[in-house]
Design a protein around this motif. Structure first.
Motif, PDB file in Angstrom:
ATOM      1  N   ARG A  55      -4.348  54.931 -16.862  1.00 13.96           N
ATOM      2  CA  ARG A  55      -4.219  56.201 -16.160  1.00 13.96           C
ATOM      3  C   ARG A  55      -3.312  56.042 -14.925  1.00 13.96           C
ATOM      4  O   ARG A  55      -3.167  54.958 -14.367  1.00 13.96           O
ATOM      5  CB  ARG A  55      -5.610  56.717 -15.739  1.00 13.96           C
TER       6      ARG A  55
ATOM      7  N   GLN B 115      -4.774  60.519 -12.250  1.00 14.74           N
ATOM      8  CA  GLN B 115      -5.794  60.098 -13.225  1.00 14.74           C
ATOM      9  C   GLN B 115      -5.492  60.639 -14.622  1.00 14.74           C
ATOM     10  O   GLN B 115      -6.369  60.765 -15.472  1.00 14.74           O
ATOM     11  CB  GLN B 115      -7.197  60.549 -12.794  1.00 14.74           C
TER      12      GLN B 115
ATOM     13  N   LEU C  43      -3.862  60.273 -18.407  1.00 17.78           N
ATOM     14  CA  LEU C  43      -3.600  59.187 -19.334  1.00 17.78           C
ATOM     15  C   LEU C  43      -2.103  58.977 -19.436  1.00 17.78           C
ATOM     16  O   LEU C  43      -1.327  59.926 -19.656  1.00 17.78           O
ATOM     17  CB  LEU C  43      -4.165  59.501 -20.730  1.00 17.78           C
TER      18      LEU C  43
END
Length: 706
Positions: free
Chosen positions: A69, A74, A76
């Motif tokens: 991440r 955060q 992916l």
């Protein structure tokens, strides 16, 4: 995403993404089996560490998922990837016997190599990786009697002659080792208990070569007089022993049986001993097994023999009679002193003492017999009667003259034979009832007979009427072979003319000489209704009825006597109190005047006389109310006559009410009124029959012309 150090997971594993430039903008995340509890990951470097020691036997593999991440957003940066961590096995578990300890049974004398039991151990290590789970077996304890197969764990016998009687149980210890038993192997052990079962490999043996016993000659047979035993070390059915007498000088006198509980031989006496006849016996007894095993018969005989000597001890014996029971007979008409028979006894001892005979008087309380003390002859001492006692059971005692304490006894059954000394008689009650309207030829009574005698060919009775009997005019008799029928001859019998007929019947038996008796049949005449039911019979009642009537009358007279005494005492106590009342109660009025008859209509209420079942319409209440006090006093005094007692003998002629005196009506002259028929009283209770008989018209016999 790339993996590093996968081949050796004991070193830290590392996840690496091509997007990671090492500036800290990329973070690594881990999820799945044991994530963050067993396994942790460094978010910046991607290194995976184990937080504790792994155990393959608890969990062999773990499935994990990894994510890359952006540290700030955060989000992916790459798709999630999944990987599996497999735990490599090491030899950290020792073999275990899950079914131990073991117990097994094997027959004694089993051949070497006989399978006893199979043991099995398990190892929790990975059988597909190396030799950590490969087990071999060995015997730590139990040799040289048993062996164990190292690969299969089968325990077998190592020797062929294991003897249960020598040792019946063995304790074995079996070991299991992994790594094929090489150095560094782990091991486990289990216990195996092997019990040898019995086979019939031992014959019975007597511990002695001979036995000697002494037996008194007075022992009663059958009886156990001695015990012998052949020992067999086997168990159960293999140790069951049979005994038998092979030969000797006592065949038929002794027998040996087996006690099922102790396997002892019971020496049984089958018949009585007599020292004077034979004083000793020598027997050869054999003991053998009931069941044998053919495998061991070649080793030698499976039986044993012993000599048994029996010595008979002499004793002073009581006299012995020639027969155990004597049967004698005598005729019942035998005169006193007649010989019935004789008994004989002797002293079985060598001294042969003389014998004296006597009768046990408890068995002959009546004293019907005597016995000659020397010869044993039994004679009658009283006259006998078979009808009183058919058989006499007497006990004869024989005792030695030299020693009266030595006495024997025998039962003598004396049967009394019959002679024809009793005449026959009626076999049932000799009374019967018949109706007045009996028809000629009608059976009045079936007669039977009884005779106390007991002829060999049975009873045969002959019935007849004696000649010249008055009853022959009214009755006849037919013999029916041991019974007889009494028949009526006349068409009718009148109760008034002759209420009871006595019919004499002669009964004779078939004995030699023949005996007869004359018996009386009482025939009572009864007045019956049209259905044949007996309404009234003659006064010749049975004896038991008369006795019962006399008893009842005696009780009534006793009760009346007590009542009269009680009344007299009460009357004496009340004399002074009741003087005035007694004067009023004793003023009785007796009227002999006929009255005015039909013309006198003022003195009486004629309507009340004509309708006695209706109440007086005028009431007469005033007179009744005036007399109530006197009536009440009279009713309460049970010793004084009622105050309104008024005797009447005649109520005058011409009155509509008939005379209240039945006696005057009967005694008055003149012909009887045609409507006075009192036969209906016979249909009432028996208490009215006498009244009907009094009012029944009498027949007036015409006087014969002189």
């Amino acid at each position: 995403m790339q993996w590093q150090n996968w081949a050796n997971w004991s070193l830290p594993l590392q996840l690496h993404s091509d997007l990671d430039r090492g500036d800290g903008q990329v973070t690594y995340h881990l999820s799945g089996d044991g994530a963050m509890s067993i396994f942790t990951i460094d978010e910046l470097t991607g290194n995976i560490h184990a937080t504790r020691r792994l155990d393959r036997e608890q969990q062999a593999s773990y499935v994990l998922r990894a994510q890359v991440r952006d540290r700030i957003s955060q989000l992916l940066l790459e798709p999630e990837s999944q990987f599996t961590i497999r735990v490599q096995d090491i030899n950290d578990n020792a073999p275990r016997f899950l079914d131990g300890p073991y117990a097994a049974r094997v027959p004694e004398r089993a051949p070497a190599g006989t399978s006893v039991v199979t043991v099995k151990a398990t190892d929790a290590d990975d059988p597909t990786y190396g030799t950590a789970a490969q087990i071999v077996y060995s015997l730590l304890q139990g040799g040289p009697y048993f062996t164990v197969d190292p690969n299969t764990g089968v325990v077998r016998t190592a020797l062929p002659d294991l003897d249960r009687e020598t040792r019946d149980r063995y304790q074995l210890v079996v070991q299991a080792r992994d790594l094929l038993g090489r150095r560094g192997a782990l091991s486990g052990t289990t216990a195996v208990t092997v019990t040898l079962t019995d086979v019939n490999d031992n014959p019975p043996r007597f511990p002695r070569r001979n036995y000697r016993f002494s037996i008194p000659e007075s022992v009663s047979a059958p009886a156990v007089v001695a015990r012998i035993k052949a020992v067999d070390p086997d168990l159960g059915q293999n140790a069951e022993v049979e005994y038998r007498v092979l030969d000797g000088d006592g065949p038929g006198t002794f027998r040996v049986l087996t006690d099922p509980n102790t396997q002892e031989g019971l020496l049984m006496l089958l018949k009585g001993l007599d020292f004077e006849v034979q004083s000793s016996y020598l027997l050869r007894v054999e003991a053998s097994n009931r069941q044998t095993d053919a495998r061991f018969l070649l080793a030698g005989p499976f039986n044993d023999e012993v000599l048994v000597q029996v010595q008979v001890e002499d004793e002073d014996e009581s006299p012995v009679f020639s027969e155990s029971i004597h049967h004698l007979s005598v005729s019942e008409d035998a005169p006193v002193g007649t010989s019935v028979g004789a008994v004989s006894a002797h002293d079985p001892d060598r001294s042969n003492s003389s014998i004296r005979y006597s009768i046990d008087r408890k068995s002959d309380i009546g004293g019907f017999f005597d016995i000659d003390s020397s010869s044993g002859t039994i004679r009658t001492s009283r006259l006998l009667d078979r009808e009183v006692r058919v058989q006499h059971n007497i006990t004869i005692i024989a005792m030695e003259t030299s020693d009266p304490s030595q006495a024997g006894s025998v039962l003598v059954l004396v049967s009394v034979t019959d002679v024809n000394d009793n005449p026959p008689s009626f076999g049932a009650e000799s009374r019967t009832l018949i109706c007045e309207d009996v028809r000629p030829g009608q059976v009045v009574r079936i007669l039977s007979a009884m005779d106390l005698d007991d002829p060999e060919d049975g009873h045969h009775f002959l019935f007849s009427l004696p000649a010249g009997s008055d009853a022959n005019l009214s009755f006849s008799l037919t013999d029916n072979d041991n019974t007889a029928s009494v028949l009526a001859l006349q068409p009718g019998l009148r109760l008034r003319d002759r209420p009871v007929h006595l019919v004499a019947v002669v009964i004779a038996d078939s004995g030699r000489p023949s005996l007869s008796s004359t018996n009386t049949l009482t025939v009572s005449v009864c007045r019956c209704d049209r259905y044949g039911n007996q309404r009234r019979c003659s006064r010749d009642e049975p004896h038991h009825v008369a006795v019962a009537t006399a008893a009842v009358l005696t009780g009534l007279l006793t009760f009346l006597g007590v009542a009269m005494v009680t009344a007299a005492v009460r009357s004496r106590r009340q004399e002074e109190v009741e003087d005035e009342e007694r004067d009023a109660q004793e003023n009785f009025a007796c009227y002999d005047d006929e009255g005015g008859g039909e013309e006198d209509t003022k003195a009486f209420n004629m309507a009340a006389l004509r309708h006695l079942d209706r109440p007086d319409p005028t009431g007469g209440s005033a007179d009744l109310e005036a007399r109530k006090p006197q009536l009440l006093k009279a009713n309460l005094d049970h010793t004084a006559p009622p105050a309104d007692f008024l005797p009447m003998s005649w109520n005058g002629r011409g009155s509509a009410a008939c005379s209240i005196c039945s006696i005057s009506s009967i005694s008055s002259p003149g012909p009887a009124e045609p409507d006075q028929n009192f036969s209906f009283l016979m249909t009432w209770a028996s208490r009215f029959w006498k009244l009907a008989d009094l009012y029944e018209p009498r027949r007036v016999e015409p006087e014969e012309d002189s």
